[in-house]
Motif scaffolding. Structure first.
Motif, short mmCIF file in Angstrom:
data_model
loop_
_atom_site.label_atom_id
_atom_site.label_comp_id
_atom_site.label_asym_id
_atom_site.label_seq_id
_atom_site.Cartn_x
_atom_site.Cartn_y
_atom_site.Cartn_z
N PHE A 148 46.07 16.77 24.48
CA PHE A 148 45.35 17.12 23.67
C PHE A 148 45.49 15.01 22.84
O PHE A 148 45.63 14.83 21.65
CB PHE A 148 45.12 17.62 22.56
N VAL A 170 37.64 17.89 16.27
CA VAL A 170 36.55 19.00 16.46
C VAL A 170 35.15 18.37 16.22
O VAL A 170 34.41 18.54 17.63
CB VAL A 170 37.08 21.09 16.55
N ALA A 176 35.46 14.85 21.72
CA ALA A 176 35.79 16.48 21.99
C ALA A 176 35.07 17.31 22.09
O ALA A 176 35.42 17.84 22.57
CB ALA A 176 36.15 16.76 20.28
N ILE A 180 36.37 20.39 25.22
CA ILE A 180 36.41 21.68 25.18
C ILE A 180 34.66 22.00 25.34
O ILE A 180 33.70 22.34 25.40
CB ILE A 180 36.21 21.97 23.60
N TRP A 183 32.08 23.47 23.98
CA TRP A 183 31.65 22.83 22.64
C TRP A 183 30.99 23.70 21.37
O TRP A 183 31.92 24.42 19.81
CB TRP A 183 31.47 21.15 22.37
N ARG A 186 32.54 26.80 20.40
CA ARG A 186 34.00 26.84 19.58
C ARG A 186 33.58 26.36 18.32
O ARG A 186 34.67 26.83 17.20
CB ARG A 186 35.17 26.33 20.48
N ARG A 238 40.27 29.83 26.41
CA ARG A 238 39.80 28.44 25.68
C ARG A 238 39.81 27.71 27.53
O ARG A 238 41.41 27.52 28.04
CB ARG A 238 41.32 28.40 24.71
N PHE A 240 39.21 23.50 28.21
CA PHE A 240 38.89 22.23 28.76
C PHE A 240 38.30 21.90 30.07
O PHE A 240 39.14 22.86 30.89
CB PHE A 240 40.40 21.62 28.14
N GLN A 252 45.03 31.76 24.09
CA GLN A 252 45.78 30.81 22.99
C GLN A 252 46.29 32.40 22.44
O GLN A 252 44.99 33.41 22.28
CB GLN A 252 43.92 30.79 22.10
#
Length: 278
Positions: A148, A170, A176, A180, A183, A186, A238, A240, A252
């Motif tokens: 991050f 976020v 972001a 993500i 996105w 989420r 999760r 990315f 997570q």
């Protein structure tokens, strides 16, 4: 119509609440409240009418609670019971849990500084960070800072205007949605999780300022917040999209601190575990 199991669950809950109230009452010493111990006291601790008077409720209502005849107790009454019975912080939390209510008074923060948390996350090889009650990151490790890099960028001792806040990142950071995967889905889930997590902060000025700010700037947050959706902050996969590594997936885990329930440790363990990534 309630089934037999529902009635049994309600009865067990009411009975447990009554047992706890009775035990709390019986361990109180009359002399600590300026009351005479007297020759004619046949019960341990305080009498029911004395506790009811201390809590500002009727003796009948208190008796019903102690006898397990109801769990329909307001938050205000629970707070008065906690004060009148001189419950500890842990006992108060247990009382609200037994009654199925959310305590609006969160535990006082212990100002220990970030050092203990920094040591904790530094001992974890996977990306790990710690969030406070407002979802500000208060500690993180190098693996999290690498993942991050647009969020966890400020040195812990050199804050900018705001601490690194997960919701601000976020919804307000331009990168972001690129980082993500999925996105929007989420983001909506995060709002529902924060709503559940912040139930006790309804009258907290910092919380309200954060929500107002995000609603004013982010249409997605505003729509998600007004939907009133509530979800528990649970684990799961999760994804990315990293500029050099491509898509990376993590599992997570979210854990709460026993000493400070509002503090959360979040760990992202790589699903495609590659030792070279660390």
């Amino acid at each position: 119509m309630k089934h037999g199991n529902d009635f049994d669950k309600h009865d067990n809950q009411a009975s447990a609440l009554g047992d706890f109230l009775r035990a709390a009452r019986e361990r109180l010493a009359p002399e600590d409240f300026g009351l005479s111990k007297g020759q004619r006291r046949r019960t341990k601790g305080l009498r029911r009418e004395e506790v009811a008077d201390l809590c500002g409720i009727s003796t009948t209502w208190y008796t019903w609670m102690e006898q397990g005849r109801t769990t329909a107790i307001s938050v205000a009454t629970l707070a008065e019971l906690a004060t009148g019975l001189r419950l500890t912080e842990a006992e108060r939390a247990y009382l609200f849990q037994l009654a199925g209510r959310t305590d609006p008074a969160l535990p006082h923060e212990k100002h220990e500084g970030p050092a203990p948390y920094e040591a904790l996350v530094a001992a974890i090889r996977s990306p790990a960070y710690i969030l406070d009650r407002y979802w500000d990151a208060i500690a993180w490790n190098q693996a999290a800072a690498k993942l991050f890099c647009d969020w966890l960028v400020s040195p812990l001792g050199q804050r900018e205007k705001f601490a690194p806040n997960l919701l601000r990142y976020v919804f307000l950071h331009s990168n972001a949605p690129n980082l993500i995967l999925d996105w929007e889905e989420r983001a909506w889930r995060l709002v529902a999780e924060y709503r559940a997590d912040s139930a006790g902060l309804r009258h907290d000025a910092v919380h309200q300022a954060l929500v107002d700010e995000l609603q004013a700037v982010s249409p997605v947050f505003k729509e998600a917040w007004r939907s009133q959706k509530v979800l528990a902050r649970e684990g799961g996969s999760r994804g990315f999209l990293l500029p050099k590594e491509g898509k990376r997936f993590y599992w997570q885990y979210t854990l709460r601190m026993a000493q400070q329930n509002e503090i959360k440790l979040v760990v992202l363990h790589p699903q495609d575990c590659d030792e070279g990534f660390y």
